[in-house]
Write a protein that holds these residues in place. Structure first.
Motif, mmCIF file in Angstrom:
data_model
loop_
_atom_site.group_PDB
_atom_site.id
_atom_site.type_symbol
_atom_site.label_atom_id
_atom_site.label_comp_id
_atom_site.label_asym_id
_atom_site.label_seq_id
_atom_site.Cartn_x
_atom_site.Cartn_y
_atom_site.Cartn_z
ATOM 1 N N ARG A 125 0.094 -10.789 -10.905
ATOM 2 C CA ARG A 125 0.012 -10.927 -12.354
ATOM 3 C C ARG A 125 1.400 -10.933 -12.972
ATOM 4 O O ARG A 125 2.275 -10.190 -12.547
ATOM 5 C CB ARG A 125 -0.828 -9.801 -12.941
ATOM 6 N N LYS B 29 1.007 -23.116 -14.252
ATOM 7 C CA LYS B 29 -0.370 -23.449 -13.857
ATOM 8 C C LYS B 29 -1.240 -22.224 -13.653
ATOM 9 O O LYS B 29 -2.396 -22.334 -13.258
ATOM 10 C CB LYS B 29 -0.340 -24.288 -12.578
ATOM 11 N N CYS B 30 -0.663 -21.035 -13.906
ATOM 12 C CA CYS B 30 -1.446 -19.813 -13.742
ATOM 13 C C CYS B 30 -2.564 -19.738 -14.770
ATOM 14 O O CYS B 30 -2.455 -20.259 -15.866
ATOM 15 C CB CYS B 30 -0.565 -18.587 -13.936
ATOM 16 N N ARG B 31 -3.613 -19.034 -14.381
ATOM 17 C CA ARG B 31 -4.728 -18.803 -15.288
ATOM 18 C C ARG B 31 -4.325 -17.702 -16.265
ATOM 19 O O ARG B 31 -3.799 -16.661 -15.875
ATOM 20 C CB ARG B 31 -5.915 -18.310 -14.454
ATOM 21 N N LYS B 32 -4.571 -17.949 -17.552
ATOM 22 C CA LYS B 32 -4.289 -16.910 -18.546
ATOM 23 C C LYS B 32 -5.431 -15.905 -18.531
ATOM 24 O O LYS B 32 -6.595 -16.293 -18.610
ATOM 25 C CB LYS B 32 -4.167 -17.552 -19.932
ATOM 26 N N ILE B 33 -5.112 -14.623 -18.424
ATOM 27 C CA ILE B 33 -6.205 -13.641 -18.409
ATOM 28 C C ILE B 33 -6.266 -12.792 -19.666
ATOM 29 O O ILE B 33 -7.265 -12.132 -19.895
ATOM 30 C CB ILE B 33 -6.184 -12.748 -17.142
ATOM 31 N N LEU C 243 -0.792 -13.543 -17.229
ATOM 32 C CA LEU C 243 -1.269 -14.636 -16.396
ATOM 33 C C LEU C 243 -1.567 -14.117 -14.997
ATOM 34 O O LEU C 243 -0.941 -13.159 -14.541
ATOM 35 C CB LEU C 243 -0.186 -15.713 -16.287
ATOM 36 N N GLU C 244 -2.498 -14.775 -14.335
ATOM 37 C CA GLU C 244 -2.771 -14.410 -12.951
ATOM 38 C C GLU C 244 -2.625 -15.631 -12.076
ATOM 39 O O GLU C 244 -3.250 -16.665 -12.308
ATOM 40 C CB GLU C 244 -4.174 -13.828 -12.811
ATOM 41 N N CYS C 245 -1.794 -15.501 -11.078
ATOM 42 C CA CYS C 245 -1.577 -16.597 -10.136
ATOM 43 C C CYS C 245 -2.770 -16.701 -9.201
ATOM 44 O O CYS C 245 -3.555 -15.778 -9.064
ATOM 45 C CB CYS C 245 -0.293 -16.340 -9.356
ATOM 46 N N LYS C 246 -2.854 -17.825 -8.491
ATOM 47 C CA LYS C 246 -3.955 -17.982 -7.526
ATOM 48 C C LYS C 246 -3.841 -16.972 -6.381
ATOM 49 O O LYS C 246 -4.829 -16.681 -5.725
ATOM 50 C CB LYS C 246 -3.980 -19.411 -6.988
#
Ligand code: ZN
Length: 78
Positions: free
Chosen positions: A49, A28-32, A42-45
């Motif tokens: 990273r 569910k991490c945001r792909k950066i 990816l960066e977690c909430k």
């Protein structure tokens, strides 16, 4: 003879695809950004990273060099 190896807790979490900081699912991490065709950052909430390697299907903590590479790419894209 095999030695009994106790894995570091962080490694166990990464194998289970969980953040080592907040244990939320890394899926569910945001792909950066992309490091290469098969490696995504990816960066977690919680702002940690990670790098997902598509070939091995494994997550790793992002290294300092990898973070620098992504930051440079993001700046170039502006
Ligand atoms: Zn996290």
């Amino acid at each position: 003879m095999f030695k009994r190896i106790i894995k570091p807790f962080q490694e166990v979490l990464l194998e289970r695809k969980l953040c080592v900081g907040c244990t939320s699912p890394l899926e569910k991490c945001r792909k950066i950004g992309d490091l290469s065709e098969n490696r995504k950052m990816l960066e977690c909430k919680c702002k940690r990273r990670f790098v997902f390697d598509k070939e091995s299907n494994l997550y790793q903590r992002a290294t300092f060099a990898e973070e620098q590479q992504i930051l440079r790419d993001i700046e170039k894209g502006k």
